[in-house]
Scaffold this active site. Structure first.
Site, short mmCIF file in Angstrom:
data_model
loop_
_atom_site.label_atom_id
_atom_site.label_comp_id
_atom_site.label_asym_id
_atom_site.label_seq_id
_atom_site.Cartn_x
_atom_site.Cartn_y
_atom_site.Cartn_z
N TRP A 101 1.04 -1.68 -0.16
CA TRP A 101 0.14 0.18 -0.13
C TRP A 101 1.21 1.32 -0.47
O TRP A 101 0.40 2.44 -0.75
CB TRP A 101 -0.99 0.11 0.60
CG TRP A 101 -1.87 -0.72 0.71
CD1 TRP A 101 -2.24 -2.08 1.66
CD2 TRP A 101 -2.95 -1.49 0.02
NE1 TRP A 101 -3.24 -2.68 1.41
CE2 TRP A 101 -3.22 -2.53 0.59
CE3 TRP A 101 -2.83 -0.78 -1.20
CZ2 TRP A 101 -4.30 -2.96 -0.61
CZ3 TRP A 101 -4.08 -1.15 -2.03
CH2 TRP A 101 -4.98 -2.78 -1.39
N ASP A 171 -1.17 6.14 6.19
CA ASP A 171 -2.43 5.81 6.26
C ASP A 171 -2.77 4.90 7.53
O ASP A 171 -1.80 3.61 7.66
CB ASP A 171 -1.92 4.92 5.02
CG ASP A 171 -3.47 3.52 4.41
OD1 ASP A 171 -4.30 3.55 4.60
OD2 ASP A 171 -3.12 2.65 3.17
N LYS A 195 -11.49 -1.73 7.34
CA LYS A 195 -11.07 -2.66 7.71
C LYS A 195 -11.35 -3.10 9.70
O LYS A 195 -11.39 -4.20 9.72
CB LYS A 195 -9.15 -2.37 7.86
CG LYS A 195 -8.45 -1.90 6.41
CD LYS A 195 -9.16 -3.21 5.37
CE LYS A 195 -8.74 -3.41 3.79
NZ LYS A 195 -7.45 -2.53 3.04
C1 LIG Z 1 -6.72 -1.49 1.92
C2 LIG Z 1 -6.43 -0.69 2.26
C3 LIG Z 1 -5.20 0.23 1.23
C4 LIG Z 1 -6.24 0.00 -0.04
O1 LIG Z 1 -7.60 0.01 0.26
P1 LIG Z 1 -9.15 0.68 -0.66
O2 LIG Z 1 -10.23 1.49 0.52
O3 LIG Z 1 -9.63 -0.55 -1.70
O4 LIG Z 1 -8.54 1.69 -1.50
C5 LIG Z 1 -4.61 1.15 0.98
N1 LIG Z 1 -4.43 1.07 3.00
C6 LIG Z 1 -3.52 -0.07 3.63
C7 LIG Z 1 -3.51 0.20 4.39
C8 LIG Z 1 -5.08 -0.70 3.26
O5 LIG Z 1 -5.18 -1.97 4.76
#
Ligand SMILES: *Cc1c(COP(=O)(O)O)cnc(C)c1O
Length: 360
Positions: A101, A171, A195
């Site tokens: 990511w 993030d 998540k």
């Molecule tokens: C799942 C995830 C993403 C991507 O998320 P989307 O909403 O599918 O774009 C980005 N960063 C992390 C840390 C993730 O776990």
């Protein structure tokens, strides 16, 4: 009805209390005679929902008044572009690449300026967090970027990088609300909620006010400007209304559980149960350097692909679902987010012990 223990990395398990409440309110939300799904986002009822959600999140995270809370769409992945478009005033940014990511965010940012990879753990399949105490932070960097919890690899920053005074952007998709956080250490914290908070379709961005400006890169679409959404209280256009409603319920659930201090304690207890088992097991082994282990995502392997596949298949039959690891790590991954009860992790560990006995 029978519910499984769902170890999915995302979309993921939600608190059963929240799902039941939503079911109860499905046809008639508190005397409005309609579902939240059917409701105008300009209605009084929805104004109450979004305002309460924000207030509860602010309380949970102790978000200071000089930060805005934005409910956005486009997934965490859209932020990979939105961040440079809004924050890259000097067209320079530093990225710490600790997984897929972070790497995707790093690659996307390259479309907009000079992007430096100032640290990486790719040399060992992202199985650790690099030392970030004295990084070559660029003097003209607009921000330093991290992915705080690496969902795929199961690593977590236990201390934030020394950004040498630069704005930190994080993030936190897979560790959102899993433990207390000092918001003042960041310029921008964001995550997709699917998540650890709610249903897919909502992204929450917590952003310091001085970073919200009209001074964005030329050509930035209106919808991708933080200021558009900040000025409109996340109601510039139709927001992901039902998702925000569920997030609000999860915030209330977290408050009832005792807030983020209590979640941290509970998450540490759950993770310890699984990691302690892994550390003494003769069959299973964790793939992450111990000091960098995530509380949320726990990858492990047997070292034998066929046995891994057998484990995942038999676990499913025992009501333990979505344990297959990411294709780049192989093996298994148990995501044990806030809503995974201790009993779920206990059931997994019991099953692993039994499987070990039968297959060693
Ligand atoms: C799942 C995830 C993403 C991507 O998320 P989307 O909403 O599918 O774009 C980005 N960063 C992390 C840390 C993730 O776990």
């Amino acid at each position: 009805m029978s519910r499984v223990y769902n170890f999915s990395a995302g979309p993921a398990v939600l608190p059963e209390e929240v799902l039941k409440e939503a079911a109860d309110e499905m046809l008639d939300y508190r005397g409005t005679g309609m579902s939240v799904m059917e409701m105008s986002h300009r209605s009084k009822a929805f104004a109450g929902i979004i305002q309460e959600a924000e207030a509860d999140l602010r309380e949970l995270m102790h978000i200071p008044d000089n930060y805005k809370v934005l409910f956005l769409q486009g997934g965490a992945s859209q932020q990979f572009a939105m961040i440079p478009m809004n924050l890259m005033k000097n067209r320079v940014a530093d990225y710490i690449v600790t997984g897929q990511w972070a790497k995707k965010a790093y690659q996307e940012a390259q479309k907009y300026g000079k992007v430096n990879k100032i640290a990486s753990s790719e040399d060992k399949t992202f199985s650790y967090i690099p030392d970030c105490s004295d990084l070559p932070v660029s003097p003209d960097a607009d921000y330093v970027y991290i992915c705080e919890n690496n969902t795929i690899y199961g690593t977590k920053f236990k201390t934030l990088p020394n950004t040498k005074g630069k704005t930190l952007v994080a993030d936190v998709s897979s560790c959102f609300l899993s433990e207390p956080v000092d918001v003042t250490k960041y310029g921008l914290i964001y995550g997709g909620v699917q998540k650890n908070i709610g249903p897919a379709g909502v992204v929450i961005a917590i952003i310091r006010e001085d970073l919200i400006t009209d001074d964005v890169l030329p050509g930035t679409p209106t919808m991708l400007k933080y200021k558009t959404h900040a000025d409109a209280g996340s109601l510039y256009n139709t927001p992901p209304a039902y998702g925000i409603y569920i997030c609000g319920k999860v915030f209330k659930w977290l408050k009832v559980q005792g807030g983020l201090e209590a979640m941290k304690e509970r998450n540490e207890k759950k993770a310890a149960l699984l990691y302690d088992f892994l550390d003494q097991s003769s069959l299973f082994k964790g793939t992450v350097r111990k000091e960098d282990r995530s509380l949320m995502n726990v990858p492990f392997v047997t070292g034998d692909e066929k046995l891994d596949a057998k484990f995942v298949e038999e676990a499913k039959k025992a009501g333990l679902e979505n344990l297959k690891g990411h294709r780049t790590v192989g093996g298994m991954r148990a995501s044990i987010y806030n809503a995974m009860p201790y009993e779920g992790v206990q059931a997994l560990v019991d099953f692993m012990a039994q499987f070990e006995k039968e297959n060693l």
